[in-house]
Design a protein around this motif. Structure first.
Motif: not given
Lengths: 332, 332
Positions: B38-54
């Motif tokens: 992501t172009r956003r702050d990765p720590s601020a992005l919550k994705i649907l799939t657990e355990g997958v790194p952003v």
């Protein structure tokens, strides 16, 4: 851009399909009909295109240098099981083998021969198997969580017409396979119904009875015929030979392949793909597809590939006479 | 047969398309979501799939060994022209580049990078360009003497909705592209009509006006907007924000590609092919197609191929998780 030298196509068998190939070649300026091969006496066979030689199929190998690719227009029951492997060793070939249960063994036999000869042979080309198969494959890949439905018709089934003609007292017959409109609509609406054979298609039979024949008995024989009619709602209409010749001489066909499924977090989003054919002539359409795949078989062979392929193995671009640049510019 | 090791897919961009890819991966058991960039702050992005790194998209190259293939989910205007060539050098990629006029230069840039990196990159994947392009190509090859028609809708055009939202006094808007039923019927009947832009589609606009805005002026501004609306019969309906949110929150779309032409000795036989989509969600369907082509990009790269490709260059079998034997058995 039409290449300078045309693809020289040989046709083995000059029935409905062979004649269709001859016509389709006229619509593809990068191809030419190079020769027709027949089991009949070649001197007795008059083809539509002037100046094209007709040879005995027994002499095919001797004329191999006159051809780039051979289209096999024989039947799946007895012709192709012999011709497919035989000619795949000699030339790139295309055929319309459609005995589904025997595809694995036919594929293996053609594959071995084509590899030995260094040719590409594309089997089971047409619309089903063929374009409908492609529609089923694309559908299953782009909507993995879904169901496939194939409907055929409204169109003439040659096999079912023949089956009626073999009944005692029948002079002539034409059978139409007809999709049940309510079933098609249910599928189109994304309802993913479970459908029995009877719920998917009906069968309409137009029958000419011989003079003095027992019509009630003929109708009974049709409606109870196992595999062909017993599992369907079948209607039988007796007409005169004149009516049959006047109203039922075409060979129309068609049908639908529908893939219906779901996407989304919980499968909440309906997605539907439909591929539909409405054909004025079944053999002319099949032939037209055969010629497009002949182009692919020729090109792939020239690239050094070999072996048996199906429509699944052929990238769409190989079917077109246009270059990659042109296709991307005009069709992407 | 599902291979032992799953195809590890990276997603670049987590908008509608990226989220759709995440969902589509769940429906393809031979694939797994390996990372989101992501172009956003990765720590601020919550994705649907657990355990997958952003990860930050700036760190993509450092995580290359965690991925088999990368799906680019950015926009065609500014993201992909940069990302496409950049990442094609690093990994096999798939994208949905859809700026038609710029395809030649984009293809060339991705092709050079992909060849340098030894990867296959498939560009312009989706339904149009994509599945509709394939339908146009197959249609033109199997019915050479014919005409193509593409109709879009009924569905939401994001670009047209955005154009309305930029008009002064507009709070929100949703635009539907609608095929003209009479035109579609004429084409389906094999009449091969010449159709103007206005005769093919109408545009339905649902508009939320800001308080006190001049609705007549807004309607006038929409209907006379060049390129977007001026060439169409356009209807404008003012509704409340509540109505818009309630009745128009989905992103449905669809359409038809129809090839209509002739075969026969004198072109006397009508032949018609129709490919039709009815989509509950445009981005979810596009994403589902992207995942199928990611499988192809991965496989072709493993086979040692490289360079830019489009859907025209990919044999259908490469999209399926099944083996050639299985496909022939179940779908031919």
């Amino acid at each position: 851009m039409i290449p300078m030298s045309k693809i020289r196509i040989g046709v083995a068998g000059y029935g409905n399909l062979g004649r269709g190939v001859e016509l389709a070649i006229r619509q593809n300026p990068d191809t030419q009909l190079a020769a027709v091969f027949t089991r009949r006496d070649p001197s007795a066979l008059k083809i539509l295109t002037e100046g094209v030689p007709v040879y005995s199929i027994n002499d095919l190998e001797a004329h191999k240098s006159e051809l780039d690719v051979l289209i096999l227009c024989g039947g799946s029951a007895t012709d192709l099981p012999v011709q497919g492997p035989k000619y795949a060793e000699i030339l790139p070939t295309v055929d319309s083998f459609d005995t589904h249960a025997k595809v694995p063994e036919y594929f293996a036999a053609v594959d071995a021969a084509a590899k030995k000869g260094g040719n590409v042979s594309i089997i089971s080309v047409g619309w089903d198997p063929g374009m409908f198969s492609i529609a089923r494959l694309y559908g299953s890949c782009i909507i993995p969580d879904g169901k496939d439905y194939t409907f055929w018709g409204r169109g003439v089934s040659q096999g079912h017409s023949d089956a009626i003609r073999r009944i005692e007292g029948v002079a002539d017959a034409r059978q139409y396979t007809v999709p049940v409109e309510a079933a098609v609509e249910s599928v189109r609406n994304g309802e993913n119904p479970e459908l029995t054979t009877r719920q998917k298609h009906t069968r309409e039979c137009y029958v000419v009875a011989k003079e003095g024949a027992d019509k009630a008995k003929i109708e009974e024989a049709i409606k109870t015929m196992p595999n062909y009619f017993a599992d369907y709602d079948t209607t039988v209409t007796f007409i005169s030979q004149e009516e049959l010749d006047r109203d039922h001489k075409g060979i129309p066909h068609g049908g639908f392949v529908i893939r219906s499924g779901k996407t989304g977090v919980n499968g909440e989003t309906p997605q539907l793909v439909e591929y539909r054919l409405k054909l004025g002539s079944n053999p002319e359409f099949t032939s037209s597809i055969l010629v497009a795949y002949a182009r692919a078989a020729y090109r792939l062979s020239k690239e050094g590939q070999s072996g048996a392929k199906t429509v699944f193995d052929i990238a769409p671009a190989y079917l077109s006479a246009l270059s990659g640049d042109e296709i991307r510019k005009t069709m992407l």
